[in-house]
Design a protein around this motif. Structure first.
Motif, short mmCIF file in Angstrom:
data_model
loop_
_atom_site.label_atom_id
_atom_site.label_comp_id
_atom_site.label_asym_id
_atom_site.label_seq_id
_atom_site.Cartn_x
_atom_site.Cartn_y
_atom_site.Cartn_z
N ALA A 194 0.86 -1.18 0.00
CA ALA A 194 0.00 0.00 0.00
C ALA A 194 0.89 1.22 0.00
CB ALA A 194 -0.92 -0.01 1.21
N ARG A 195 0.36 2.33 -0.50
CA ARG A 195 1.17 3.53 -0.64
C ARG A 195 0.48 4.72 0.01
NH1 ARG A 195 3.41 5.97 -6.44
NH2 ARG A 195 5.43 6.70 -5.64
N CYS A 196 1.24 5.49 0.75
CA CYS A 196 0.69 6.70 1.35
C CYS A 196 0.39 7.72 0.26
CB CYS A 196 1.68 7.28 2.37
SG CYS A 196 1.15 8.88 3.07
N ALA A 197 -0.82 8.23 0.25
CA ALA A 197 -1.22 9.18 -0.78
C ALA A 197 -0.50 10.51 -0.63
CB ALA A 197 -2.73 9.39 -0.73
N GLU A 198 -0.02 10.81 0.58
CA GLU A 198 0.60 12.10 0.82
C GLU A 198 2.10 12.09 0.54
OE1 GLU A 198 1.11 15.34 4.49
OE2 GLU A 198 -0.32 13.69 4.65
N CYS A 199 2.84 11.18 1.15
CA CYS A 199 4.30 11.18 1.01
C CYS A 199 4.81 10.11 0.06
CB CYS A 199 4.97 11.04 2.36
SG CYS A 199 4.80 9.38 3.09
N LYS A 200 3.92 9.23 -0.44
CA LYS A 200 4.24 8.18 -1.42
C LYS A 200 5.10 7.06 -0.85
CE LYS A 200 2.05 10.74 -4.34
NZ LYS A 200 0.64 10.41 -4.67
N THR A 201 5.26 6.98 0.46
CA THR A 201 5.99 5.88 1.06
C THR A 201 5.20 4.58 0.88
OG1 THR A 201 7.01 7.34 2.69
CG2 THR A 201 7.01 4.99 3.20
N VAL A 202 5.93 3.47 0.71
CA VAL A 202 5.29 2.18 0.46
C VAL A 202 5.42 1.29 1.70
CG1 VAL A 202 5.26 0.15 -1.05
CG2 VAL A 202 5.84 2.39 -1.99
N PHE A 203 4.33 0.60 2.04
CA PHE A 203 4.29 -0.31 3.19
C PHE A 203 3.72 -1.65 2.74
CE2 PHE A 203 3.26 4.01 4.56
CZ PHE A 203 4.27 4.27 5.48
#
Length: 245
Positions: free
Chosen positions: A208-217
């Motif tokens: 999944a990807r953070c919509a704000e900072c684009k970090t991936v988890f």
């Protein structure tokens, strides 16, 4: 009393065919409707050529061919004249098509994956992007936006051949990223579990990807975190501290 009141309304001038200016009407030449332009033509200009209508595809997923005028200098630009031009931005004209047509939902997902993979190959100095471009078959716009389509694209999606084309591109690009030392340096480490495996934003099934900072988890990791993205939380905390000091 006027002449018009004595004789009745003046007869309307018969319309003309847009292609050749011949008078058309039931007392002259039988008019034929062009499904693309919505205009009436004479039987010489309109010879019952058939074409898909982009508006019907976009709004109704209707790919039936309808009688259209083609080949006239003054006629409409029938879509079959250049079906490969990516003139349709589906996100702008009808994004709900992704929701209502299962084929388009799957294709939209694959197009987003390909766009992300293209971004990785664009940063790589190995020449993989050039090889991917060869495989695109002159459709370089696939790497520019996931929502740009041509009429030919939509026809191939309906025929069931477009998905295999995209899968082959995704397979080639993803295998390069996984085995390239340069590309893997642009991967992510999950900041929730901190496991050492490298993850990528195009791995839609597992990340999944953070919509704000684009970090991936990892999807599983993000699901158990109620506070949201830890990177964004650290950034906000840092900003608050700077304001206080």
């Amino acid at each position: 009393m006027s002449l018009e009141e004595l004789t009745g309304p003046a007869a309307h001038t018969p319309p003309f065919s847009p292609g050749c200016s011949r008078q058309i009407g039931f007392s002259f030449v039988r008019p034929k409707l062009c499904a693309f332009s919505g205009l009436y033509y004479c039987d010489i200009c309109h010879q019952d050529d058939a074409s898909v209508i982009p508006a019907r595809i976009i709004h109704n997923w209707d790919l039936a061919k309808c009688p259209c005028v083609s080949g006239l200098p003054a006629g409409p630009q029938v879509p079959d004249a250049d079906p490969g031009r990516p003139l349709i931005n589906l996100q702008l004209v009808n994004a709900s098509l992704y929701e209502h047509v299962e084929q388009m939902r799957l294709i939209g997902r694959s197009r987003e994956q390909l766009k992300l993979l293209g971004d990785y190959l664009g940063l790589c100095r190995s020449g993989a992007l050039k090889e991917l471009s060869k495989r695109l078959n002159h459709r370089n716009y696939l790497l520019e936006s996931p929502h740009r389509f041509s009429v030919a694209d939509l026809q191939q999606i309906a025929e069931g051949v477009y998905e295999g084309f995209l899968k082959a591109l995704i397979e080639f690009a993803s295998q390069h990223v996984y085995h390239c030392d340069l590309c893997t340096q642009h991967g992510f480490i999950c900041q929730i579990c901190h496991h050492h495996d490298i993850i990528f934003p195009f791995e839609f099934d597992t990340t999944a990807r953070c919509a704000e900072c684009k970090t991936v988890f990892h999807q599983g990791c993000q699901a158990v975190v109620k506070k949201g993205c830890p990177r964004c939380a650290r950034r906000r905390k840092h900003q608050e501290q700077n304001i206080l000091t």
